[in-house]
Design an enzyme around this catalytic site. Structure first.
Site, PDB file in Angstrom:
ATOM      1  N   ASN A   1      12.808   8.772  29.524  1.00 45.03           N
ATOM      2  CA  ASN A   1      13.291   9.667  30.580  1.00 45.03           C
ATOM      3  C   ASN A   1      13.508   8.883  31.866  1.00 45.03           C
ATOM      4  O   ASN A   1      12.958   7.804  32.018  1.00 45.03           O
ATOM      5  CB  ASN A   1      12.242  10.738  30.890  1.00 45.03           C
ATOM      6  CG  ASN A   1      12.096  11.735  29.771  1.00 45.03           C
ATOM      7  OD1 ASN A   1      12.499  11.477  28.642  1.00 45.03           O
ATOM      8  ND2 ASN A   1      11.520  12.871  30.081  1.00 45.03           N
TER       9      ASN A   1
ATOM     10  N   ASP B   1       9.760  13.278  25.376  1.00 43.92           N
ATOM     11  CA  ASP B   1       9.322  14.388  24.528  1.00 43.92           C
ATOM     12  C   ASP B   1       9.362  14.023  23.052  1.00 43.92           C
ATOM     13  O   ASP B   1       8.607  14.540  22.252  1.00 43.92           O
ATOM     14  CB  ASP B   1      10.198  15.617  24.789  1.00 43.92           C
ATOM     15  CG  ASP B   1       9.996  16.123  26.200  1.00 43.92           C
ATOM     16  OD1 ASP B   1       8.831  16.353  26.560  1.00 43.92           O
ATOM     17  OD2 ASP B   1      10.977  16.236  26.961  1.00 43.92           O
TER      18      ASP B   1
ATOM     19  N   LYS C   1      16.923  -5.853  15.127  1.00 42.53           N
ATOM     20  CA  LYS C   1      17.908  -5.186  15.985  1.00 42.53           C
ATOM     21  C   LYS C   1      18.978  -4.501  15.122  1.00 42.53           C
ATOM     22  O   LYS C   1      19.561  -5.137  14.235  1.00 42.53           O
ATOM     23  CB  LYS C   1      18.549  -6.229  16.898  1.00 42.53           C
ATOM     24  CG  LYS C   1      19.489  -5.642  17.909  1.00 42.53           C
ATOM     25  CD  LYS C   1      20.049  -6.705  18.820  1.00 42.53           C
ATOM     26  CE  LYS C   1      21.136  -6.115  19.687  1.00 42.53           C
ATOM     27  NZ  LYS C   1      21.875  -7.128  20.426  1.00 42.53           N
TER      28      LYS C   1
END
Ligand code: C5P
Length: 407
Positions: free
Chosen positions: A210, A279, A289
């Site tokens: 976030n 979340d 990768k």
């Protein structure tokens, strides 16, 4: 009147290049009316002469443990008893190691063992020495015995390298000493908090997370500490520097953040969740990768634990404060969140607003608690943090009083 007036401070100076800065610290403490006696180790005297500290303090500098002349002026036990605070600045890695192992092979280490006054240290050393496991283990030991650690700061070092290890600047150290002698509204209250954001790895180079600069959480940690709270901050990666005088634990992922919080929550009086915890996290983390040859990639996500809700639901939970970032219906959503998570207080902000929000230095908050609300208008995050701390402190003390009344 200054809170340092007539306070008896024993300033220990050990052998680091930052020793010259301690002369500035000494001047600042004296200016505020403190009585300061200086003890220098042998290595410290290679950097600065005792005469510098003697001239500034107006008192002879103590250097030897078994020197009859010095001992007749004030013996080491009297000096240990005299002090109301022992401040060792700079504190070298060697001094920390000696203090951690309880050695008493010179005047300063002996004094530290003999005193009942609180001991604070301002570490200063090369960043690799600071990060060395030996030093970190010594630090853990010292903290667990109640030694207060101010710093180190991050930045350019005398050795030409960059990283954590600089001594906190004298002016900031002086502020810490002043706070130490000031009884704040949260004096002795233990606050555990989260800040920053978490990073949930997709592969070794990518993550989801976030937006959060950590500014609000760090400003809050500082404001809490100014009110005398003992702050432990479990922090995700941030760009802001940590405030002096708090214990910071660095984490990356939500699971790590949860674990560090759960390990410490039994010792907390107040818990504040400021972190923007992701979340969800990818259900699988690729070992290598992921190549970008596909046009469409699907990520499966699993829900992360809600740290704040978990803490608030514990038996004997601390006073719990949460944040809510909403884009609409701020008050209704925030109050629903407060109740759903079982929080004592929630601080909500409208993230869609033109000013304030994530990376900004400013913000506005709506505070909601059982039976009360308050709007804190747009202001600097530091000012906002100060006002929020006032309200948290008031509500926290009221809730403790309620507990006493119902027992
Ligand atoms: O549910 P929401 O993410 O809006 O709640 C925000 C509040 O909950 C913040 O105080 C945040 O720090 C906390 N939180 C948490 N763990 C999560 C998600 C949010 O502690 N997984």
């Amino acid at each position: 009147m200054s809170c340092l007036k007539n306070k008896k401070i024993l300033l220990g100076v050990t052998g680091g290049i930052a020793a010259y800065k301690s002369a500035v610290l000494l001047r600042g403490l004296l200016k505020e009316g403190a009585e300061v006696r200086v003890v220098m180790t042998e290595a410290a005297r290679s950097f600065v002469t005792p005469l510098t500290f003697q001239a500034l303090s107006g008192h002879p500098v103590h250097t030897e443990l078994l020197d009859p002349e010095q001992e007749s002026a004030m013996d080491h036990i009297s000096l240990a008893r005299w002090a109301e605070l022992v401040l060792v600045a700079p504190a070298t890695a060697n001094f920390m190691a000696k203090l951690a192992s309880g050695q008493a092979d010179d005047l300063l280490t002996t004094l530290c063992l003999a005193t009942t006054a609180p001991i604070s240290i301002a570490p200063a050393m090369n960043h690799q020495m600071w990060l060395n496991r030996a030093t970190q283990e010594n630090l853990e030991k010292l903290l667990s015995r109640g030694v207060v650690c101010w710093g180190p700061a991050e930045g350019d070092q005398a050795c030409g390298e960059n990283g954590p290890g600089r001594m906190v600047e004298p002016e900031l150290l002086q502020q810490q000493v002043q706070q130490f002698f000031t009884q704040g509204a949260l004096s002795g209250v233990r606050v555990l908090m989260t800040a920053g954001s978490t990073r949930e790895p997709i592969d070794p180079v990518r993550f989801i997370g976030n937006r959060s600069s950590g500014k609000m959480g760090y400003a809050l940690a500082e404001a809490l500490s100014e009110q005398g709270a003992e702050v432990t901050l479990v922090s995700g990666p941030v760009t802001v520097s940590p405030p002096v005088g708090i214990t910071r634990i660095d984490v990356e992922q939500a699971e790590e953040m949860r674990q560090e919080v759960i390990n410490r929550v039994a010792q907390a009086d107040i818990f504040i969740g400021v972190a923007a915890v992701a979340d969800y996290r990818p259900s699988q983390v690729a070992d290598e990768k992921i190549k970008k040859d596909r046009q469409l990639v699907t990520l499966e996500l699993v829900k992360n634990p809600d740290i704040l809700a978990e803490v608030a639901s514990l038996d004997g939970a601390p006073f719990c404060v949460g944040f809510a970032a909403e884009t609409e219906n701020v008050e209704a959503y925030a109050e629903a969140k407060r109740q759903a998570k079982g929080l004592d207080l929630i601080a909500a902000n409208q993230v869609a607003a033109k000013e304030g929000g994530f990376e900004s230095d400013q913000n506005a908050l709506l505070l909601l608690w059982q039976g009360g609300r308050e709007v804190l208008p747009m202001m600097s995050k530091y000012q906002l943090a100060k006002q929020l701390v006032e309200r948290i402190s008031e509500q926290y003390h009221a809730s403790r009083q309620e507990l006493v009344n119902t027992e």
